[in-house]
Design an enzyme around this catalytic site. Structure first.
Site, PDB file in Angstrom:
ATOM      1  N   GLU A   1       0.827  -1.210   0.000  1.00 29.77           N
ATOM      2  CA  GLU A   1       0.000   0.000   0.000  1.00 29.77           C
ATOM      3  C   GLU A   1       0.861   1.260   0.000  1.00 29.77           C
ATOM      4  OE1 GLU A   1      -3.387   0.092  -0.443  1.00 29.77           O
ATOM      5  OE2 GLU A   1      -2.889  -1.998  -0.880  1.00 29.77           O
TER       6      GLU A   1
ATOM      7  N   TRP B   1       1.694   1.832  -3.486  1.00 30.73           N
ATOM      8  CA  TRP B   1       0.688   2.543  -4.284  1.00 30.73           C
ATOM      9  C   TRP B   1       0.846   4.053  -4.112  1.00 30.73           C
ATOM     10  CZ3 TRP B   1      -2.426   1.412  -8.141  1.00 30.73           C
ATOM     11  CH2 TRP B   1      -2.772   0.078  -8.385  1.00 30.73           C
TER      12      TRP B   1
ATOM     13  N   TRP C   1     -19.587  11.670 -20.779  1.00 28.22           N
ATOM     14  CA  TRP C   1     -20.067  11.964 -19.425  1.00 28.22           C
ATOM     15  C   TRP C   1     -21.477  12.550 -19.497  1.00 28.22           C
ATOM     16  CZ3 TRP C   1     -17.062   9.875 -15.906  1.00 28.22           C
ATOM     17  CH2 TRP C   1     -15.702   9.742 -16.149  1.00 28.22           C
TER      18      TRP C   1
END
Length: 468
Positions: A269, A272, A300
């Protein structure tokens, strides 16, 4: 007297602070300085929750400095001008600082370093925020990574945690004119932050306490407990890392010393976080635009302020989404699994541009970090760095059933639903009469139909880019 300035930014700690240690080793006297210049971080100047944390973290740093015979010299204005003024006032020969990595800050720091050197002031910067500098990790073709797994494999192989530098016991300091931290006006005028004090302890001591709690109570089960939002299974170190109250290398060192499971999962983590900074450094446009330009063609939905407002307030009618948004408003933080769910709901079910969510998180998260925020929203929206060969859409109901099976998280943050049984709490709209009695809304959108619209949008992207 041989004096230097130590310019604090997002390294608000005394232990394991390379710039502070180097300055103390080379100079008889230092001036610890913080320059408040949010305009220099535009368009991503700190949001309201970040300013709350900053206020308390600066006060904590000042207390720690005063305990060592020093004090934080607070300035408000343009960084270069304030540093020049302090150089003149104190006779400083050098300025030391630890690097930050956002695009606007990098450009500013390059200019400041050159301007100081042009007038004979030594300017030195250090890495205090990352396990590895963004430019030190490269692919076999000497380019930046776009996929996490090979990036992490490279970084993990070269990672060599080392023990942290100790905090100085005494800091000889020259005096200079200063503002007060209160004068910076960081706290909100309308006190929406009532729940923050109970949830957090900003500052270096708070970071240390959070790390020790995590190592003592949670690291062993981290790999499984990290996805369960009702458990205290995560480290909650993210705001401390963002403000530099603790260094990732310090955490990596402590993990290496620990004798328990979960270490590699948590270290990944941290990887990341490193990857996010790697991406932002090499692709600075990604803070505002899609990292994957193919998604510039994604259709969108039109801006829908009323829908977005319901999402922000936790009134979507989807319990796990509403629980996350209410936790965010009350505490300035949200469990990471739930962050993915609320982001998927906004970008896939409501089909609102990921920047709408990124800007809301930026203002409401105490750990709002431009690299992490950008990468997280682009990953969930599907517009960023991702090796997945499909368009990821989280089903908030099945995710809630899997990761909050007894509804404990939903009950905590959506108390209207506290009396509903565990089987029904994830989809309470199946009993409209009960919903009316408890005052909870019906879903604002059909999950299946909106998923279909999102997939149709993805098909349009593939068609336009010749992928079908």
């Amino acid at each position: 007297m041989n004096t230097a300035l130590v310019w604090f930014r997002r390294d608000l700690r005394l232990a394991d602070n390379p710039a502070l240690s180097a300055a103390l080793a080379a100079h008889e006297c230092i001036v610890p300085v913080y320059v408040h210049a949010p305009h220099e971080e535009a368009p991503w100047s700190p949001g309201g929750a970040s300013r709350w944390w900053l206020h308390h973290s600066l006060n904590s740093l000042d207390r720690d400095l005063r305990a060592r015979g020093s004090a934080l010299h607070v300035q408000d204005g343009d960084s270069l001008a304030k540093l020049r003024d302090l150089v003149v006032a104190t006779g400083a020969r050098a300025v030391y600082w630890n690097r930050v990595y956002e695009p606007a800050a990098i450009a500013r720091d390059v200019d400041i370093k050159q301007a100081l050197r042009d007038v004979g002031i030594d300017a030195k910067s250090f890495n205090a925020a990352l396990l590895c500098e963004p430019w030190e990790i490269a692919t076999a073709s000497n380019g930046p990574y776009r996929v996490f797994t090979p990036y992490w494999r490279n970084l993990r192989a070269r990672l060599q945690p080392h023990p942290p530098l100790p905090a100085p016991k005494r800091i000889p300091t020259a005096s200079a004119a200063t503002s007060t931290i209160d004068a910076l006006g960081l706290l909100p005028r309308i006190r929406w932050d009532a729940g923050f004090d109970a949830a957090w302890q900003p500052g270096e001591a708070g970071a240390e306490a959070a790390l020790q709690r995590f190592l003592d109570e949670a690291i062993g089960d981290y790999a499984s407990a990290r996805d369960v939002p009702s458990l205290a299974g995560t480290s909650r170190l993210s705001p401390h890392l963002h403000f530099g109250e603790i260094a990732p290398m310090r955490i990596a060192w402590e993990l290496e010393q620990a004798r328990c499971g979960g270490k590699e999962s948590f270290l990944r983590e941290l990887g990341w976080r490193e990857f996010s900074h790697h991406l932002l450094f090499h692709f600075p446009h990604s803070a505002e635009r899609n990292l994957n330009p193919a998604f510039d063609a994604y259709p969108w939905a039109p801006a829908a302020p009323r829908q977005v407002r319901r999402w922000q307030r936790g009134r979507t009618g989807i319990p796990i989404v509403d629980a996350g948004m209410r936790e965010l408003w009350a505490t300035g933080w949200m469990h990471n699994r739930v962050r993915m769910l609320v982001a998927s709901f906004l970008t896939k079910n409501l089909r609102q541009h990921w920047l709408v969510g990124a800007r809301w998180f930026w203002d409401t998260l105490v750990d709002a970090d431009l690299a992490n925020n950008t990468q997280g929203w682009q990953w969930t929206a599907g517009t960023g760095a991702d090796a997945a060969p499909y368009f990821r859409i989280f089903n908030p109901v099945t995710q809630s059933e899997r990761f909050d099976p007894d509804g404990a998280y939903v009950r905590r943050w959506v108390p209207e639903l506290s009396a509903i049984d565990a089987r029904s709490i994830h989809r309470p709209w199946t009993d409209p009469a009960t919903l009316r009695r408890c005052g909870y809304p019906m879903p604002m959108i059909d999950l299946a139909a909106s998923r279909g619209a999102a997939l149709a949008g993805y098909d349009a992207v593939r068609h336009k880019n010749g992928d079908d």
